[in-house]
Every structure is written in structure tokens, then in C-alpha cells.
Design an enzyme around this catalytic site. Structure first.
Site, PDB file in Angstrom:
ATOM      1  N   GLU A  23       0.873  -1.171   0.000  1.00  0.00           N
ATOM      2  CA  GLU A  23       0.000   0.000   0.000  1.00  0.00           C
ATOM      3  C   GLU A  23       0.914   1.225   0.000  1.00  0.00           C
ATOM      4  OE1 GLU A  23      -3.664   1.778   2.686  1.00  0.00           O
ATOM      5  OE2 GLU A  23      -2.815  -0.170   3.200  1.00  0.00           O
ATOM      6  N   ARG A  72       4.330 -12.793   9.992  1.00  0.00           N
ATOM      7  CA  ARG A  72       5.028 -11.512   9.818  1.00  0.00           C
ATOM      8  C   ARG A  72       6.395 -11.580  10.485  1.00  0.00           C
ATOM      9  NH1 ARG A  72       0.968  -7.655   8.563  1.00  0.00           N
ATOM     10  NH2 ARG A  72       2.254  -5.792   8.767  1.00  0.00           N
ATOM     11  N   LYS A  76       3.743   0.687   9.378  1.00  0.00           N
ATOM     12  CA  LYS A  76       3.929   1.964   8.690  1.00  0.00           C
ATOM     13  C   LYS A  76       3.261   3.102   9.440  1.00  0.00           C
ATOM     14  CE  LYS A  76       2.822   0.082   4.788  1.00  0.00           C
ATOM     15  NZ  LYS A  76       2.130  -0.016   3.523  1.00  0.00           N
TER      16      LYS A  76
HETATM   17  P1  ATP Z   1       1.965  -2.026   7.821  1.00  0.00           P
HETATM   18  O1  ATP Z   1       1.161  -2.440   8.987  1.00  0.00           O
HETATM   19  O2  ATP Z   1       3.405  -1.844   8.110  1.00  0.00           O
HETATM   20  O3  ATP Z   1       1.374  -0.885   7.042  1.00  0.00           O
HETATM   21  P2  ATP Z   1       0.916  -3.666   5.790  1.00  0.00           P
HETATM   22  O4  ATP Z   1       0.759  -5.118   5.799  1.00  0.00           O
HETATM   23  O5  ATP Z   1      -0.311  -2.857   5.842  1.00  0.00           O
HETATM   24  O6  ATP Z   1       1.945  -3.293   6.887  1.00  0.00           O
HETATM   25  P3  ATP Z   1       1.413  -3.400   3.038  1.00  0.00           P
HETATM   26  O7  ATP Z   1       2.014  -2.277   2.295  1.00  0.00           O
HETATM   27  O8  ATP Z   1      -0.011  -3.678   2.847  1.00  0.00           O
HETATM   28  O9  ATP Z   1       1.745  -3.168   4.561  1.00  0.00           O
HETATM   29  O10 ATP Z   1       2.269  -4.716   2.831  1.00  0.00           O
HETATM   30  C1  ATP Z   1       2.648  -5.269   1.586  1.00  0.00           C
HETATM   31  C2  ATP Z   1       2.960  -6.715   1.812  1.00  0.00           C
HETATM   32  O11 ATP Z   1       4.001  -6.853   2.771  1.00  0.00           O
HETATM   33  C3  ATP Z   1       1.774  -7.462   2.336  1.00  0.00           C
HETATM   34  O12 ATP Z   1       1.660  -8.679   1.625  1.00  0.00           O
HETATM   35  C4  ATP Z   1       2.092  -7.695   3.785  1.00  0.00           C
HETATM   36  O13 ATP Z   1       1.496  -8.868   4.234  1.00  0.00           O
HETATM   37  C5  ATP Z   1       3.612  -7.760   3.772  1.00  0.00           C
HETATM   38  N1  ATP Z   1       4.166  -7.355   5.073  1.00  0.00           N
HETATM   39  C6  ATP Z   1       3.966  -6.195   5.727  1.00  0.00           C
HETATM   40  N2  ATP Z   1       4.600  -6.198   6.920  1.00  0.00           N
HETATM   41  C7  ATP Z   1       5.237  -7.384   7.012  1.00  0.00           C
HETATM   42  C8  ATP Z   1       6.079  -7.999   8.000  1.00  0.00           C
HETATM   43  N3  ATP Z   1       6.379  -7.382   9.144  1.00  0.00           N
HETATM   44  N4  ATP Z   1       6.557  -9.241   7.756  1.00  0.00           N
HETATM   45  C9  ATP Z   1       6.272  -9.872   6.598  1.00  0.00           C
HETATM   46  N5  ATP Z   1       5.496  -9.345   5.635  1.00  0.00           N
HETATM   47  C10 ATP Z   1       4.973  -8.126   5.823  1.00  0.00           C
HETATM   48 MG    MG Z   2      -1.835  -3.137   4.338  1.00  0.00          MG
END
Ligand code: ATP
Ligand code: MG
Length: 575
Positions: A43, A269, A279
Site C-alpha cells: 500500500e 510476519r 507503517k
Molecule cells: P503495515 O502495517 O506496516 O502498514 P501492511 O501489511 O499494511 O503493513 P502493506 O504495504 O499492505 O503493509 O504490505 C505489503 C505486503 O508486505 C503485504 O503482503 C504484507 O502482508 C507484507 N508485510 C507487511 N509487513 C510485514 C512484516 N512485518 N513481515 C512480513 N510481511 C509483511
Molecule cells: Mg496493508
């Protein structure tokens, strides 16, 4: 283009995702004979962090392992807080890590038209309805375990649903007044299936679509459609989506997508101690100025790690070695540091720098004389050559390499002790000078002219330590930034905790007036001319006995040298 990042082959062990993929592509399997196709869907509401790198390694890595391909898709269906700055930064960071999506770059918002058509299709099939519960009423009516949810709008006629959804789309419905809900099962034990909202009204400017749309699909509806339309065979995501998988499957089964159905597989994760990995929280640190920016060298963001001196190879190695599993776990920050040390040990040029300088005068070395020594750039790899350093009567040494009175086991400089000046001569401390306040301002020594290169001519045993030094006549000042954990608490992010309370007040220490070899000025001049300084790794060195340091990719200039300590060497002696 992606940079070339060579990673040693993973140990050859298969993870559970590989097993699913092999089952699916085997003869008779779900996608038998087809090319494995994955995607990474960030995102664009912030910068990538090292957790995303784990996902990248899994998404791109799985595709690579099976001769497949991986798409990069900006998941920008949620119109709030998205920005082209983030889109560009995400692309840069992924390329830096060495992954490449080729021409398969997409935006989730590119499918808004399709999402809309599939929503209308669901309405026509009697599988979606317009609901007028307000957000508060929706919550109040969602039922409980064993108590089904309710909505008085569930049995609206199809024609009326179509008309109301059209009104939503045309901007004739206020925000919060109506939603489109999938008609699945109000009594489901999985609350995600209790007629989930699939569209809502938002009057907001979308970063790519502008004001074209005022209805936006929910992630759980849009994501499976995006996957299916792109021909994704395996949709790999983190565990929080496990409970959403039945809805994912419901969507791809009930809209008439012309391709086969993607399979969602979840993994744990990545968490690392002493840091936060969301984020939203990272953005708060930036916006409230707890750090200098997304690329502050203390941040777990990829741009922060890069600025700190982390190489792409060390980060990918780290992600490979922690492995893929379904069990959530927190990895020690120390392991990440270990992976960096391991990498830099093989590549970083050795040099000498003095962080807390005190004068060292070689009283029997003639004033005005100087000589050149060659030091190995990297003892682990002779092919990296040597570089020249100079030696003279006036040197700088590290303040804590001298004690007026030794403590037990102290082998460095103290009156009467003989030590080795790295790469040059043996010297014996003959005294020191103090100022009125009692601070040591100068250490005095005599060198043994017969010990050029560091070994005594008479073969005597030298028990003193080898200490580093810099020629005062051939060095420049530098600013050096030392970093510690951003959070003192190993788990700053737990429930009932405010992560801001756990911030480490001593996470940054700035030293000025440090002494580095003069050749650093040329290195910095070259670095100044580099095109994309912040997108690449800055020149990195091992400051002997101190650790690995890199030039700061924002602030270092030839006329104002700034180094970041990437990681220390292990220190065996603590005073
Ligand atoms: P955040 O909570 O940091 O915003 P998010 O999952 O909303 O994390 P995205 O930009 O949607 O962030 O993530 C893109 C991809 O990265 C998704 O498939 C998500 O599952 C993966 N991802 C995000 N954080 C982690 C993590 N700590 N470990 C492994 N994969 C992750
Ligand atoms: Mg997300």
C-alpha cells in the site's frame, strides 16, 4: 533496473509454501503445467520496512524458484494517505534489493471499473445488497458468537439495489449513509462472512483517479479480483489474512472472472526486537519528529537501513536465514547486525580513524620527517589491494587507548608500556601532558626504529596491544554519528503499551572533530558526483578496531565529512 545482488542458494530446504506450490503445479494439480505467478502488493502509504523485505523475498523468491514471475502492484484502493512519493520510493527500494518486476507493474485502482462491474454482477445474482445501516448501527447489529448479525435491508429487490448502487456511484448518497454488502451468511462463525461491506462512499481525491470515483471497493473485495485478473496463481500474504481467506475464495468463486482461481497462502510476519514494524507507527515517528525522516538511520525502513550502511545482500541474507513459517516470532536485532558484519567483513576497505582524539607525539621521530606505509585494504581478500598512509612525529590516538595508571589486564598505552601502532612501529609510552583541569591533552612515546612494519628486530615478545592512529599531518576532521536501538524496550509494541514511551533517549550520539585519513576527501568528492546518492550504498569502511562506518548519503560532503556507524565490531574488552 534492479541491481545485481547475489545471494547464496538457500539451504535447499523446502518451506510449506513450496510444498503447496509443488502440489498445485504437479500433474493433475490445480494449476498443472502453468507458470507460477505471484505478486507483491504494497500500500503506497509509507516507505517499505524490513518486514516487507521478508514478503518480497517470499513473493519474488517463490516465483524465481519455480521459474515463474512476480508482479508489483500498488494497492491503492484505499484512497486516503497515498502519495506518488511513496510509489517511487517503493520501486527504488525493491530494485535496490535486487528484485525486478519487469513490465508487470500495476495499480489496484486500475481495476476500479472492473471492481464496479463485478459488484453489479453480484447484485444481479442476488449476492449483494445496499444497506443503510450507519457505521454505529452496523456495529450494533453485527451479533455475537452464536448470535447472528442483522440487517433490515438484506431482502431488497435486485432492481432497487441496482438503482441505489447507481446513486452511490453518481455521488447522490452521502458518506456513511449506504454501503454495498455481500450477501453471504449473517450467522457465520467467521465474522468476515457476515455480509461484509464491499463498497463504501468516500468523497475524497484519489491520487491517480482524482474525483472520478466516490465509491471505493473494500480491500477484501478488490484484492482477490486484482489477483485473479492478473492471473496470479499463488497469493502469498501475512497471517492476519487467514481469517479472510473464506471471503477471498467466495469473491473469486462468485464473480465471473475469466481465469483460474488464485490460492491464498499465509505466512508469519517478521518482527524484530527493539523496533516497531508498522507503517502507521513509523509515520508517526517521522511526522512528530522523533526521527529525522523515513530514512533516519535508526529506522527499520529499507531507506533507513541503506543510509545506515546495510547492504541489500545482508538484508536478503537475513530474510533467507530466518526462514518462512506460520509461527509468529520476533528475531533479535543482533542477528541482523550479524548478517551485516559478515557481509562487510568481506567487502569493506580497512582504514584508520580516531573518534575521541588525543595527541600522540613520537618524541624521537624527527620534526618534519614523514614516511609512507602500505596497509592492506582487506585482510580477508588480498585482491582488494593496499593503500598508503603516512607516519610522522605528530599523530592522533584514541583517548581510551591511554590510561595514566593501568588497570588489570589493560594492555594499551600507559607509561612504560610498549604497544604496536597498527601497520607502523612499536612505541613505548614515556609520559603524558595534562591541562589545568586534569584532562590528558597529549601522550608521549618513543618509537623503535628497528621495528618498521610492527615487528621488533631482536625478536622480543611485545605483550602490548595493537592500537590504531592517524597522522595529524595527513588527516581531516569528520562528524561521526553513533546509533543505538531506537527503543530501549525489546518489545515496544505490546498490548497496553505506548511505543513512544519506549523510545531510547540515547539512540543517537554525534561526535565532531573525529580524525579520518585525508583520502576520505577524494572519496567524498566522487560520492558527491554520484547521481542517485540516497538510492545506493554510500562508500563504506571498516574503521579498524571500531566498526563499520559509511558516509551519510544525505549529509556527507567533501568539505564536511559525515559518517554513520553501521555496526560495531564485537568489543572484547570493557573497562
Ligand atoms: P503495515 O502495517 O506496516 O502498514 P501492511 O501489511 O499494511 O503493513 P502493506 O504495504 O499492505 O503493509 O504490505 C505489503 C505486503 O508486505 C503485504 O503482503 C504484507 O502482508 C507484507 N508485510 C507487511 N509487513 C510485514 C512484516 N512485518 N513481515 C512480513 N510481511 C509483511
Ligand atoms: Mg496493508
Amino acid at each position: 533496473m534492479a541491481e545485481e545482488v547475489k545471494i547464496p542458494e538457500a539451504e535447499g530446504t523446502k518451506n510449506f509454501i513450496d510444498n503447496f506450490v509443488e502440489e498445485d503445479t504437479a500433474p493433475g494439480g490445480r494449476v498443472a503445467g502453468m507458470q507460477v505467478h505471484t505478486r507483491f502488493p504494497p500500500e503506497p502509504n509509507g516507505y517499505l520496512h524490513i518486514g516487507h523485505c521478508k514478503a518480497l523475498c517470499i513473493d519474488f523468491g517463490t516465483a524465481e524458484k519455480y521459474g515463474g514471475i512476480c508482479n508489483l502492484r500498488m494497492d491503492d484502493t484505499n484512497p486516503a494517505k497515498e502519495d506518488t512519493e511513496y510509489v517511487e520510493a517503493i520501486q527504488q527500494d525493491i530494485h535496490w534489493l535486487g528484485f525486478d518486476w519487469g513490465d508487470r507493474f500495476f495499480y489496484g485502482s486500475d481495476y476500479f471499473e472492473k471492481d464496479y462491474e463485478y459488484a453489479v454482477e453480484l447484485i444481479k445474482k442476488g449476492l449483494a445488497y445496499v444497506c443503510e445501516l450507519t457505521p454505529e448501527e452496523f456495529r450494533a447489529n453485527r451479533g455475537d458468537i452464536g448470535v447472528p448479525a442483522t440487517s433490515p435491508y438484506r431482502d431488497r429487490p435486485i432492481e432497487e439495489n441496482l438503482r441505489l448502487f447507481e446513486m452511490m456511484k453518481n455521488g447522490q448518497v452521502e458518506e456513511g449513509k449506504m454501503t454495498l454488502r455481500a450477501k453471504i451468511d449473517l450467522g457465520s462463525g467467521n465474522f468476515n462472512l457476515r455480509d461484509p461491506i464491499i463498497y463504501r462512499v468516500r468523497f475524497i481525491n484519489h491520487h491517480r483517479q482524482g474525483t472520478k470515483w466516490c465509491i471505493f471497493p473494500m480491500y477484501d473485495f478488490a484484492h482477490p479480483i486484482q489477483d485473479a485478473l492478473e492471473g496470479i496463481t499463488h497469493s502469498l500474504c501475512t497471517l492476519e489474512f487467514e481469517e479472510h481467506r473464506p471471503l477471498y475464495d467466495w469473491v473469486v468463486s462468485n464473480v465471473s472472472i475469466p481465469y483460474y482461481k488464485p490460492r491464498q497462502i499465509e505466512f508469519a510476519r517478521l518482527g524484530i526486537d527493539h523496533t516497531v514494524m508498522s507503517k502507521r507507527k513509523l509515520r508517526q515517528l517521522v511526522e512528530e519528529h522523533y526521527v529525522s525522516g523515513w530514512d533516519d538511520p535508526r529506522m527499520p525502513t529499507l531507506c533507513g537501513l541503506r543510509r545506515r550502511g546495510y547492504t541489500a545482500r545482508s538484508i536478503r541474507n537475513f530474510c533467507e536465514r530466518i526462514g518462512v513459517s506460520k509461527a509468529a516470532s520476533t528475531v533479535e536485532y543482533g542477528f541482523l547486525e550479524h548478517c551485516l558484519r559478515e557481509d562487510l567483513n568481506l567487502t569493506a576497505q580497512r582504514t584508520m580513524a580516531v573518534l575521541h582524539p588525543v595527541k600522540l607525539t613520537v618524541t624521537n621521530y624527527p620534526e618534519g620527517q614523514s614516511e609512507i606505509f602500505n596497509v592492506e585494504n582487506n585482510p580477508t581478500d588480498p585482491s582488494q589491494g593496499t593503500h598508503e598512509i603516512t607516519f610522522s612525529r605528530h599523530l592522533w590516538m584514541e583517548a581510551d587507548d591511554f590510561l595514566p595508571e593501568p588497570v588489570p589486564k589493560y594492555k594499551r598505552m600507559y607509561p612504560g608500556n610498549e604497544v604496536r601502532l597498527k601497520g607502523a612501529y612499536l612505541v613505548t609510552c614515556t609520559g603524558f601532558v595534562k591541562d589545568e583541569a586534569g584532562n590528558i591533552t597529549e601522550v608521549l612515546c618513543e618509537y623503535d626504529p628497528q621495528s618498521r612494519g610492527g615487528d621488533p628486530a631482536d625478536g622480543r615478545k611485545v605483550k602490548g596491544a595493537t592500537i590504531h592512529w592517524v597522522d595529524a599531518d595527513n588527516c581531516v576532521d569528520a562528524e561521526v554519528r553513533l546509533y543505538d536501538n531506537l527503543f530501549s524496550d525489546p518489545q515496544p509494541d505490546g498490548p497496553d503499551k505506548n511505543f513512544l514511551d519506549a523510545l531510547n533517549p540515547d539512540s543517537l550520539e554525534v561526535l565532531t572533530g573525529c580524525k579520518v585519513e585525508k583520502e576520505m576527501v577524494q572519496v567524498a568528492e566522487e560520492f558527491d558526483r554520484r547521481e542517485n546518492r540516497t538510492g545506493t550504498n554510500a562508500p563504506t569502511f571498516q574503521f579498524m578496531r571500531l566498526g563499520y562506518f559509511c558516509m551519510d548519503n544525505r549529509d556527507c560532503r567533501a568539505d564536511h565529512l559525515v559518517f554513520n556507524r553501521s555496526v560495531s565490531l564485537k568489543d572484547s574488552f570493557k573497562k
